[in-house]
Design a protein around this motif. Structure first.
Motif, PDB file in Angstrom:
ATOM      1  N   GLU A 252       0.829  -1.207   0.000  1.00  0.00           N
ATOM      2  CA  GLU A 252       0.000   0.000   0.000  1.00  0.00           C
ATOM      3  C   GLU A 252       0.863   1.257   0.000  1.00  0.00           C
ATOM      4  O   GLU A 252       0.564   2.234  -0.701  1.00  0.00           O
ATOM      5  N   PHE A 253       1.941   1.253   0.775  1.00  0.00           N
ATOM      6  CA  PHE A 253       2.837   2.405   0.805  1.00  0.00           C
ATOM      7  C   PHE A 253       3.478   2.623  -0.555  1.00  0.00           C
ATOM      8  O   PHE A 253       3.595   3.765  -1.022  1.00  0.00           O
ATOM      9  N   CYS A 254       3.886   1.541  -1.207  1.00  0.00           N
ATOM     10  CA  CYS A 254       4.547   1.667  -2.509  1.00  0.00           C
ATOM     11  C   CYS A 254       3.566   2.012  -3.618  1.00  0.00           C
ATOM     12  O   CYS A 254       3.979   2.448  -4.690  1.00  0.00           O
ATOM     13  N   ARG A 255       2.283   1.799  -3.397  1.00  0.00           N
ATOM     14  CA  ARG A 255       1.294   2.289  -4.364  1.00  0.00           C
ATOM     15  C   ARG A 255       1.071   3.796  -4.199  1.00  0.00           C
ATOM     16  O   ARG A 255       0.700   4.487  -5.150  1.00  0.00           O
ATOM     17  N   THR A 256       1.305   4.297  -2.989  1.00  0.00           N
ATOM     18  CA  THR A 256       1.124   5.732  -2.723  1.00  0.00           C
ATOM     19  C   THR A 256       2.327   6.539  -3.215  1.00  0.00           C
ATOM     20  O   THR A 256       2.180   7.599  -3.818  1.00  0.00           O
ATOM     21  N   TYR A 257       3.534   6.026  -2.938  1.00  0.00           N
ATOM     22  CA  TYR A 257       4.767   6.707  -3.337  1.00  0.00           C
ATOM     23  C   TYR A 257       5.632   5.737  -4.138  1.00  0.00           C
ATOM     24  O   TYR A 257       5.538   4.516  -3.971  1.00  0.00           O
ATOM     25  N   ARG A 258       6.488   6.284  -4.962  1.00  0.00           N
ATOM     26  CA  ARG A 258       7.438   5.455  -5.709  1.00  0.00           C
ATOM     27  C   ARG A 258       8.754   5.437  -4.935  1.00  0.00           C
ATOM     28  O   ARG A 258       9.524   6.395  -4.960  1.00  0.00           O
ATOM     29  N   VAL A 259       8.981   4.349  -4.219  1.00  0.00           N
ATOM     30  CA  VAL A 259      10.191   4.204  -3.420  1.00  0.00           C
ATOM     31  C   VAL A 259      11.316   3.792  -4.359  1.00  0.00           C
ATOM     32  O   VAL A 259      11.358   2.655  -4.840  1.00  0.00           O
ATOM     33  N   THR A 260      12.221   4.703  -4.635  1.00  0.00           N
ATOM     34  CA  THR A 260      13.296   4.428  -5.591  1.00  0.00           C
ATOM     35  C   THR A 260      14.522   3.813  -4.925  1.00  0.00           C
ATOM     36  O   THR A 260      15.205   2.984  -5.522  1.00  0.00           O
TER      37      THR A 260
END
Length: 625
Positions: A252-260
């Motif tokens: 869910e967090f990675c759908r909200t932000y793009r963790v590069t």
């Protein structure tokens, strides 16, 4: 593969282990043959029985002290549990122990004797995040441009306050990206109100959203206003690094932000994969560090090949625990021992190499827990204006160490060092005055961490001095005492502490540099600026009552009285093992006062030491004397 291109455990072409620093004999890692025998005993005890392992660890603590006891077995600590699993493995385990020893992720379930958390055992607590301002001293060290070491130095600045930092970085392509920087648990007394000290920061220990720490981080990011889909880099040290890895594994967090990018220093990331397969993950660990990580994970499992993973597991020159765990040691190692790792991470973080356009710190809290220092430090406070800004009083110290070196000195000499007023007279014990050299290591305070070195003399009642005042005051509460210690000079390591000492407590304070270690069985305080060294073992001691005291200072033509209340386990030690030394070019006025009192190369009569305590200092009350 390791960062140096060699598989874990295989020697390099020059015949050394890839994690070993050139020129070091690996047989010296444990320091001595007796130490090596104790480590072997601990290793054998783990395979034998839990009580035997506890006895072996106790022997290490008794012989080496808590700081050095873990230095020897630190490199093998992660493997000891796996050895136990492998030896106790039965048919029902499905060969899980052998799978972990081979550095592979288990196919299903945790290994035998490594408990998985029950689904109902969530980390309890109500996370919260509060935007806070950095003090002026901290702002001087916050990076103004994005770089790997700059982000780590930011984390070091935040490590003592239960805070995280969020920054905007304008990259070389002009795009604004975001960096979250999270420290781990600071050394010293645990903070009850900080979720960093609660469960849920280990990979695989729980779902990310169920950890109070992670919930607090999410609330901070929501308050900061990071837009959905923005590029995000997560950087953390020890438990903070594990929390960042947990976030990268949360779908869910990675759908909200793009963790590069995720960079974890001083922590192992476990077998988990990031929710976004494009996320680049780096892990940097010192083999002598007792690392937080997933149960049953060894160094080899952290280095499992992965196209977007970069791992460095090196043997650094720092072996003492907890010194090797500190971020400043990792920063120094990245500069001198493994500079290639620093360059590799900086290259990967190229999109975040640019000017910082916004910085905001957040204090993470857990409202389900009492505030730090409760109930002792839960006090009504007021604000006093100073040249460095408003200061809340009483000033509260939630994690400090102290050693008070007490010297009998000539009463006439002590009187000559006191202000030239007739009502300040030194207290006499058998015809001698008592000078006290107080050494403090303040790790967490409301005015920031600092080290303090103060010289004071016991003085009589300012109005009606009597021969038995000091003995009578020992039976009184601190707020009713008439005697106290007049501060001749004080040296502190922060500007805020210097200003508070001068403007609020009326003490002649100066700023200096100093290093102190007062948490073990030995005193070790050094100040190059002052030319002062205090070192030596404490020896046996007996328990003493709480050390509340009264301090006197001068402001203009008035005397300032400050009440200090403390809570801790104070012990009285003989001073035979402790030695004070002054250099030939020692700084005034402290050095001159020590020499006039004749204690510049003397041993104290006794030492009052407290390795862990809390205290609060009231605002100075101005007396008409």
């Amino acid at each position: 593969m390791r960062a140096d291109g060699h598989a874990p455990g295989r020697p390099t072409p020059d015949g050394r282990d890839p994690g070993q620093v050139p020129g070091r004999d690996s047989r010296q890692d444990y320091g001595s043959l007796p130490m090596l025998r104790r480590v072997r005993r601990l290793t054998a005890a783990v395979a034998d029985h839990g009580l035997a392992a506890a006895g072996a660890l106790r022997a290490l603590l008794r012989d080496r002290g808590p700081r050095r006891a873990l230095s020897g077995p630190a490199r093998s600590m992660a493997e000891l549990g796996l050895v136990r699993v492998l030896l106790d493995e039965g048919p029902e385990s499905g060969g899980t122990g052998r799978t972990l020893m081979a550095g592979r992720a288990p196919s299903a379930g945790p290994p035998h004797r490594i408990r998985a958390p029950h689904p109902g055992h969530r980390a309890r607590g109500d996370g919260a995040a509060e935007a806070v301002e950095l003090v002026d001293q901290e702002k001087q060290f916050i990076a103004t441009a994005g770089s790997f070491l700059g982000f780590l130095r930011n984390i070091e600045v935040l490590s003592a306050g239960g805070r995280i930092l969020v920054q905007n970085v304008r990259g070389p392509d002009g795009i604004v990206r975001y960096v979250v920087q999270a420290p781990g648990i600071a050394p010293g007394r645990p903070r009850n109100d900080s979720p960093q000290y609660l469960a849920g920061t280990r990979p695989g220990a729980d779902r990310a959203a169920d950890s109070p720490y992670i919930r607090s981080v999410l609330l901070a990011l929501e308050d900061y206003g990071i837009p959905r889909g923005a590029d995000l880099a997560l950087i953390g040290h020890r438990e903070g690094g594990l929390a960042m890895l947990n976030l990268a594994q949360d779908e869910e967090f990675c759908r909200t932000y793009r963790v590069t990018h995720v960079v974890a220093v001083g922590s192992r990331g476990g077998h988990g994969r990031p929710a976004d397969p494009r996320t680049w993950i780096a892990g940097i660990t010192n083999q002598y560090d007792v690392l937080p990580g997933q149960d049953g994970q060894d160094a080899a499992s952290a280095c499992e090949p992965h196209p977007n993973r970069y791992d460095v597991d090196y043997a650094g020159p720092t072996r003492a625990v907890p010194l090797c765990q500190m971020l400043r040691e990792y920063i120094e190692h990245l500069r001198t021992v493994v500079p290639g790792a620093r360059e590799a991470v900086d290259t990967a973080l190229t999109p975040y190499r640019g000017p910082i356009v916004r910085t905001q710190a957040y204090r993470l809290k857990d409202r389900a827990r009492p505030p730090e220092g409760y109930p002792f430090l839960t006090l009504p406070t007021g604000s006093i204006a100073t040249t460095v800004g408003p200061v809340d009083v009483p000033v509260r110290y939630s994690d400090s160490s102290a050693a008070h070196l007490c010297f009998p000195v000539c009463a006439d000499t002590a009187r000559g060092l006191l202000p030239d007023v007739p009502w300040l007279t030194p207290s006499r014990l058998g015809g001698r005055a008592l000078a006290v050299l107080s050494l403090h290591e303040h790790r967490r305070t409301t005015i920031g961490p600092y080290t303090e070195i103060a010289l004071s003399v016991l003085v009589d009642d300012l109005w009606r001095p009597g021969p038995y005042d000091l003995a009578a005051d020992l039976l009184r509460r601190a707020d009713l005492r008439r005697t106290g210690r007049h501060v001749l000079s004080v040296a502190v390591t922060s500007e805020e502490a210097r200003v508070v000492a001068r403007e609020i407590w009326g003490q002649p304070a100066m700023r200096t540099t100093a290093e102190a270690d007062l948490t073990g069985r030995e005193i070790d305080v050094r100040s190059r600026d002052l030319g002062l060294t205090v070192r030596g073992p404490l020896g046996p001691g007996i328990r003493c009552p709480e050390a509340d005291w009264v301090l006197y200072g001068r402001r203009g033509e008035s005397t300032v009285r400050t009440l200090v209340r403390a809570r801790g386990r104070l012990r009285l030690h003989p001073g035979t093992g402790v030695r004070l030394r002054l250099g030939t070019a020692a700084a005034e006025p402290l050095a001159g006062q020590l020499r006039r009192l004749g204690i510049d190369a003397a041993r104290p009569l006794f030492v009052l030491a407290c390795p862990r305590f809390m205290l609060h200092r009231s605002a100075g009350a101005v007396l008409p004397r």
